[in-house]
Design a protein around this motif. Structure first.
Motif, PDB file in Angstrom:
ATOM      1  N   GLY A  49      44.881  30.259  13.336  1.00 41.59           N
ATOM      2  CA  GLY A  49      43.486  30.638  14.157  1.00 41.59           C
ATOM      3  C   GLY A  49      43.414  29.438  15.097  1.00 41.59           C
ATOM      4  N   PHE A  50      43.867  28.387  15.164  1.00 37.84           N
ATOM      5  CA  PHE A  50      43.681  27.314  16.169  1.00 37.84           C
ATOM      6  C   PHE A  50      44.179  27.559  17.403  1.00 37.84           C
ATOM      7  CE2 PHE A  50      42.940  25.289  12.106  1.00 37.84           C
ATOM      8  CZ  PHE A  50      41.912  24.839  12.110  1.00 37.84           C
ATOM      9  N   VAL A  51      45.344  28.571  17.416  1.00 41.14           N
ATOM     10  CA  VAL A  51      45.954  28.598  18.739  1.00 41.14           C
ATOM     11  C   VAL A  51      46.343  30.167  19.228  1.00 41.14           C
ATOM     12  CG1 VAL A  51      47.527  26.565  18.531  1.00 41.14           C
ATOM     13  CG2 VAL A  51      48.355  28.537  17.576  1.00 41.14           C
ATOM     14  N   HIS A  52      45.898  31.129  18.382  1.00 40.08           N
ATOM     15  CA  HIS A  52      45.478  32.506  18.731  1.00 40.08           C
ATOM     16  C   HIS A  52      44.711  33.081  17.425  1.00 40.08           C
ATOM     17  CE1 HIS A  52      48.959  33.896  15.942  1.00 40.08           C
ATOM     18  NE2 HIS A  52      49.489  32.961  16.652  1.00 40.08           N
ATOM     19  N   SER A  78      45.452  23.662  25.258  1.00 37.88           N
ATOM     20  CA  SER A  78      46.397  22.576  25.896  1.00 37.88           C
ATOM     21  C   SER A  78      46.993  22.775  27.380  1.00 37.88           C
ATOM     22  CB  SER A  78      47.406  22.091  24.863  1.00 37.88           C
ATOM     23  OG  SER A  78      48.192  21.158  25.478  1.00 37.88           O
ATOM     24  N   LEU A  79      47.423  21.691  28.029  1.00 36.53           N
ATOM     25  CA  LEU A  79      48.210  22.227  29.352  1.00 36.53           C
ATOM     26  C   LEU A  79      49.716  22.137  28.942  1.00 36.53           C
ATOM     27  CD1 LEU A  79      46.473  19.765  31.881  1.00 36.53           C
ATOM     28  CD2 LEU A  79      45.915  22.141  31.396  1.00 36.53           C
ATOM     29  N   ILE A  80      50.089  21.863  27.575  1.00 37.33           N
ATOM     30  CA  ILE A  80      51.403  21.850  27.080  1.00 37.33           C
ATOM     31  C   ILE A  80      51.674  22.841  26.285  1.00 37.33           C
ATOM     32  CG2 ILE A  80      53.103  20.560  25.754  1.00 37.33           C
ATOM     33  CD1 ILE A  80      52.401  18.976  28.347  1.00 37.33           C
ATOM     34  N   SER A  81      52.656  23.933  26.572  1.00 32.27           N
ATOM     35  CA  SER A  81      53.091  24.896  25.519  1.00 32.27           C
ATOM     36  C   SER A  81      53.491  24.520  24.522  1.00 32.27           C
ATOM     37  CB  SER A  81      53.856  25.758  26.407  1.00 32.27           C
ATOM     38  OG  SER A  81      54.311  26.744  25.497  1.00 32.27           O
ATOM     39  N   PRO A  82      53.061  24.828  23.000  1.00 30.36           N
ATOM     40  CA  PRO A  82      53.893  24.586  21.670  1.00 30.36           C
ATOM     41  C   PRO A  82      54.850  25.475  21.619  1.00 30.36           C
ATOM     42  CG  PRO A  82      51.891  26.220  21.575  1.00 30.36           C
ATOM     43  CD  PRO A  82      51.892  25.497  22.980  1.00 30.36           C
ATOM     44  N   ILE A  83      55.248  26.372  22.468  1.00 32.50           N
ATOM     45  CA  ILE A  83      56.391  27.429  22.311  1.00 32.50           C
ATOM     46  C   ILE A  83      57.865  26.508  22.792  1.00 32.50           C
ATOM     47  CG2 ILE A  83      57.437  29.352  23.228  1.00 32.50           C
ATOM     48  CD1 ILE A  83      54.625  30.643  23.322  1.00 32.50           C
ATOM     49  N   ASP A  84      57.482  26.020  23.987  1.00 28.18           N
ATOM     50  CA  ASP A  84      58.589  25.371  24.711  1.00 28.18           C
ATOM     51  C   ASP A  84      58.545  23.632  24.851  1.00 28.18           C
ATOM     52  OD1 ASP A  84      57.105  25.203  26.924  1.00 28.18           O
ATOM     53  OD2 ASP A  84      58.295  26.808  27.780  1.00 28.18           O
ATOM     54  N   GLU A  85      57.151  23.333  24.579  1.00 35.25           N
ATOM     55  CA  GLU A  85      56.954  21.775  24.606  1.00 35.25           C
ATOM     56  C   GLU A  85      57.087  21.555  25.862  1.00 35.25           C
ATOM     57  OE1 GLU A  85      58.999  19.643  21.834  1.00 35.25           O
ATOM     58  OE2 GLU A  85      57.877  20.584  19.741  1.00 35.25           O
ATOM     59  N   ASP A  86      56.509  22.221  26.918  1.00 36.21           N
ATOM     60  CA  ASP A  86      56.808  21.766  28.217  1.00 36.21           C
ATOM     61  C   ASP A  86      55.369  22.301  28.759  1.00 36.21           C
ATOM     62  OD1 ASP A  86      57.712  21.083  30.677  1.00 36.21           O
ATOM     63  OD2 ASP A  86      59.273  22.298  30.843  1.00 36.21           O
ATOM     64  N   VAL A  87      55.257  21.753  30.224  1.00 36.84           N
ATOM     65  CA  VAL A  87      53.817  22.201  30.847  1.00 36.84           C
ATOM     66  C   VAL A  87      53.772  23.618  31.198  1.00 36.84           C
ATOM     67  CG1 VAL A  87      52.452  21.765  32.957  1.00 36.84           C
ATOM     68  CG2 VAL A  87      53.686  19.833  31.983  1.00 36.84           C
ATOM     69  N   LYS A  98      53.093  27.147  32.832  1.00 37.18           N
ATOM     70  CA  LYS A  98      53.053  27.757  34.182  1.00 37.18           C
ATOM     71  C   LYS A  98      51.709  27.834  34.873  1.00 37.18           C
ATOM     72  CE  LYS A  98      57.566  29.713  33.342  1.00 37.18           C
ATOM     73  NZ  LYS A  98      58.408  30.773  33.387  1.00 37.18           N
ATOM     74  N   ALA A  99      50.748  27.984  33.817  1.00 37.76           N
ATOM     75  CA  ALA A  99      49.239  28.426  34.509  1.00 37.76           C
ATOM     76  C   ALA A  99      48.321  28.174  33.394  1.00 37.76           C
ATOM     77  CB  ALA A  99      49.205  30.049  34.674  1.00 37.76           C
ATOM     78  N   PHE A 100      47.234  27.629  33.892  1.00 39.55           N
ATOM     79  CA  PHE A 100      46.109  27.369  32.796  1.00 39.55           C
ATOM     80  C   PHE A 100      45.830  28.238  31.940  1.00 39.55           C
ATOM     81  CE2 PHE A 100      44.614  24.098  36.261  1.00 39.55           C
ATOM     82  CZ  PHE A 100      45.807  23.094  35.913  1.00 39.55           C
ATOM     83  N   ASP A 101      45.851  29.614  32.226  1.00 36.74           N
ATOM     84  CA  ASP A 101      45.336  30.725  31.453  1.00 36.74           C
ATOM     85  C   ASP A 101      46.520  31.411  30.725  1.00 36.74           C
ATOM     86  OD1 ASP A 101      46.601  31.640  33.544  1.00 36.74           O
ATOM     87  OD2 ASP A 101      45.084  33.397  33.919  1.00 36.74           O
ATOM     88  N   CYS A 102      47.867  30.634  30.399  1.00 39.48           N
ATOM     89  CA  CYS A 102      48.836  31.129  29.735  1.00 39.48           C
ATOM     90  C   CYS A 102      48.429  31.377  28.128  1.00 39.48           C
ATOM     91  CB  CYS A 102      50.068  30.178  29.819  1.00 39.48           C
ATOM     92  SG  CYS A 102      51.069  30.312  30.839  1.00 39.48           S
ATOM     93  N   GLY A 103      48.632  32.550  27.578  1.00 39.63           N
ATOM     94  CA  GLY A 103      48.415  32.918  26.288  1.00 39.63           C
ATOM     95  C   GLY A 103      47.365  33.884  26.194  1.00 39.63           C
ATOM     96  N   TYR A 104      46.724  34.198  27.228  1.00 39.11           N
ATOM     97  CA  TYR A 104      45.581  34.995  27.158  1.00 39.11           C
ATOM     98  C   TYR A 104      45.723  36.293  28.078  1.00 39.11           C
ATOM     99  CZ  TYR A 104      42.932  30.890  25.764  1.00 39.11           C
ATOM    100  OH  TYR A 104      42.553  29.784  24.951  1.00 39.11           O
ATOM    101  N   SER A 105      45.067  37.581  27.595  1.00 37.43           N
ATOM    102  CA  SER A 105      45.133  38.729  28.259  1.00 37.43           C
ATOM    103  C   SER A 105      43.726  39.086  28.555  1.00 37.43           C
ATOM    104  CB  SER A 105      46.087  39.687  27.627  1.00 37.43           C
ATOM    105  OG  SER A 105      45.445  40.004  26.332  1.00 37.43           O
ATOM    106  N   ASP A 160      50.783  31.559  20.933  1.00 36.10           N
ATOM    107  CA  ASP A 160      50.407  30.085  20.738  1.00 36.10           C
ATOM    108  C   ASP A 160      50.146  29.440  21.920  1.00 36.10           C
ATOM    109  OD1 ASP A 160      51.076  30.687  18.117  1.00 36.10           O
ATOM    110  OD2 ASP A 160      52.689  29.476  17.860  1.00 36.10           O
ATOM    111  N   ASP A 161      50.371  29.878  23.247  1.00 34.16           N
ATOM    112  CA  ASP A 161      49.927  29.203  24.531  1.00 34.16           C
ATOM    113  C   ASP A 161      48.467  29.004  24.652  1.00 34.16           C
ATOM    114  OD1 ASP A 161      52.181  28.178  25.493  1.00 34.16           O
ATOM    115  OD2 ASP A 161      52.777  29.905  26.799  1.00 34.16           O
ATOM    116  N   ALA A 162      47.666  29.902  23.866  1.00 36.70           N
ATOM    117  CA  ALA A 162      46.153  29.800  23.892  1.00 36.70           C
ATOM    118  C   ALA A 162      45.702  28.703  22.894  1.00 36.70           C
ATOM    119  CB  ALA A 162      45.806  31.200  23.319  1.00 36.70           C
ATOM    120  N   ASN A 163      46.401  27.604  23.326  1.00 38.74           N
ATOM    121  CA  ASN A 163      46.012  26.413  22.370  1.00 38.74           C
ATOM    122  C   ASN A 163      44.974  25.377  23.099  1.00 38.74           C
ATOM    123  OD1 ASN A 163      47.621  25.489  24.153  1.00 38.74           O
ATOM    124  ND2 ASN A 163      48.974  24.035  22.993  1.00 38.74           N
TER     125      ASN A 163
END
Length: 361
Positions: A227-230, A154-163, A165-172, A149-152
């Motif tokens: 589909g909107f976040v992964h 956004s700069l905010i993670s929906p997982i822990d609702e915090d900023v 750690k990196a702009f490309d979080c959620g992607y491999s 879900d970090d691939a949303n």
């Protein structure tokens, strides 16, 4: 949409010790060696479990690699589609995306047998990788899988609702270089920081907006909440530097959610979700283009008339094999009712979206 006419048998043979190792840890991504036989053809393969929560199911899904690249592809996926009692939704979705002008993995049904034991009906999915581009005569480029879900966008993670750690979080990264990582991070940064007055003229330097809005139309029609976040891949073309989005894992669609439960046809609004979608639809010219694309799709591809023959033909093709599937044959009554449910969803969803096209004015 092309219709599959037969279902081939895939026989996989794994040494008992390797099979024991594979089953010892369902979360391990390391493959074991095996042999794949299709008719008279044999292939040496590496096989591992695939997916996230689906690894817990009795009917496992698999990732298959071809070390010699003698199958025509380097990698493919065998999806159990265990939570979709119709076995139709993923393939129907991916073919639908292709029909509306979006890059989409090819797929076909197979019967799987491992060490002489029938595993049932599987959906063979094309991997989104370098070979995916080569087959389509597309320019080389970076490919990223949206894994959580970090691939949303956004700069905010929906997982822990915090900023994040990196702009490309959620992607491999599947294909590409460290330089491509920089482009992805730059994309996420600009999506979130470009002033409203600059967004329209700047974002088109990074994203193929027409392709994004076609993809958005597909997600909205099929109603894939995740589909909107992964459940997608990103492809950045080397020739123009623009990102395109590619759908992936669309079984929770066409009127059912990720748990196989009924999802009301009006659950997802016509404007969708995620940060990028919100910013894109805030631009009048983009919003107008989206309305035009969606209206055209609602009149042509997303209709009972266009999809009914494919749905019924796939159901008819699958039914004899479902009766042989040890994991889902007990649900044959549900399987037989699913085409009616899917067609009712298409009718209701189409009317709902047409009614709300005015929301885009």
């Amino acid at each position: 949409m092309s219709i599959q006419r037969d279902i081939p048998l895939y026989q996989i043979f794994i040494h008992p010790l390797d099979l024991k190792e594979l089953r010892s840890d369902i979360w391990c991504d390391d493959p074991v060696m095996a042999k794949l036989i299709i008719g008279k053809d044999q292939y040496n393969i590496d096989i591992a479990y695939r997916g996230a929560h689906i690894r817990k199911f009795k009917k496992k899904s698999y990732r298959v690699e071809f070390p010699r690249n003698d199958f025509g592809v380097k990698e493919l996926h065998l999806n159990a589609e265990y939570m979709d009692k119709s076995l139709l939704r993923n393939k129907l979705s991916l073919d639908f995306f292709s029909s509306i002008g979006i890059l989409s993995p090819k797929s076909r049904y197979v019967m799987l047998n491992i060490n002489g034991k029938d595993q049932g009906v599987y959906l063979q999915l094309e991997s989104v990788d370098r070979q995916f581009l080569k087959i389509r005569n597309l320019p080389s480029g970076a490919i990223y899988y949206a894994e959580d879900d970090d691939a949303n966008f956004s700069l905010i993670s929906p997982i822990d609702e915090d900023v994040k750690k990196a702009f490309d979080c959620g992607y491999s990264r599947k294909e590409g270089t460290d330089e491509d990582d920089r482009h992805l991070k730059d994309l996420i940064y600009k999506i979130n920081t470009l002033p409203n007055g600059d967004f329209e003229k700047e974002i088109v330097k990074h994203i193929d907006i027409d392709k994004y809005l076609r993809w958005l139309s597909g997600v909205i029609c099929t109603q894939n909440f995740d589909g909107f976040v992964h459940n997608y891949a990103l492809y950045r073309r080397d020739d123009n530097g623009l990102f395109e989005i590619i759908p992936w894992d669309y079984d929770a669609t066409w009127g059912r959610d990720i748990n196989g439960k009924i999802m009301d046809y009006d659950y997802i609004p016509i404007t969708g979700y995620n940060t990028l979608t919100a910013r894109v639809l805030d631009v009048p010219s983009f919003r107008k283009h989206y309305r035009r694309l969606l209206e055209n799709i609602l009149n042509q591809q997303f209709t009972v008339g266009y999809l009914k023959e494919k749905i019924l033909s796939m159901h008819e093709l699958l039914r004899p094999y479902v009766l042989k599937d040890p994991y889902i044959k007990k649900d044959i009554d549900i399987f037989d009712e699913e085409p009616k449910l899917i067609l009712a969803f298409i009718k209701d969803r189409n009317l709902y979206l047409k009614k709300h096209l005015s929301d885009l004015e």
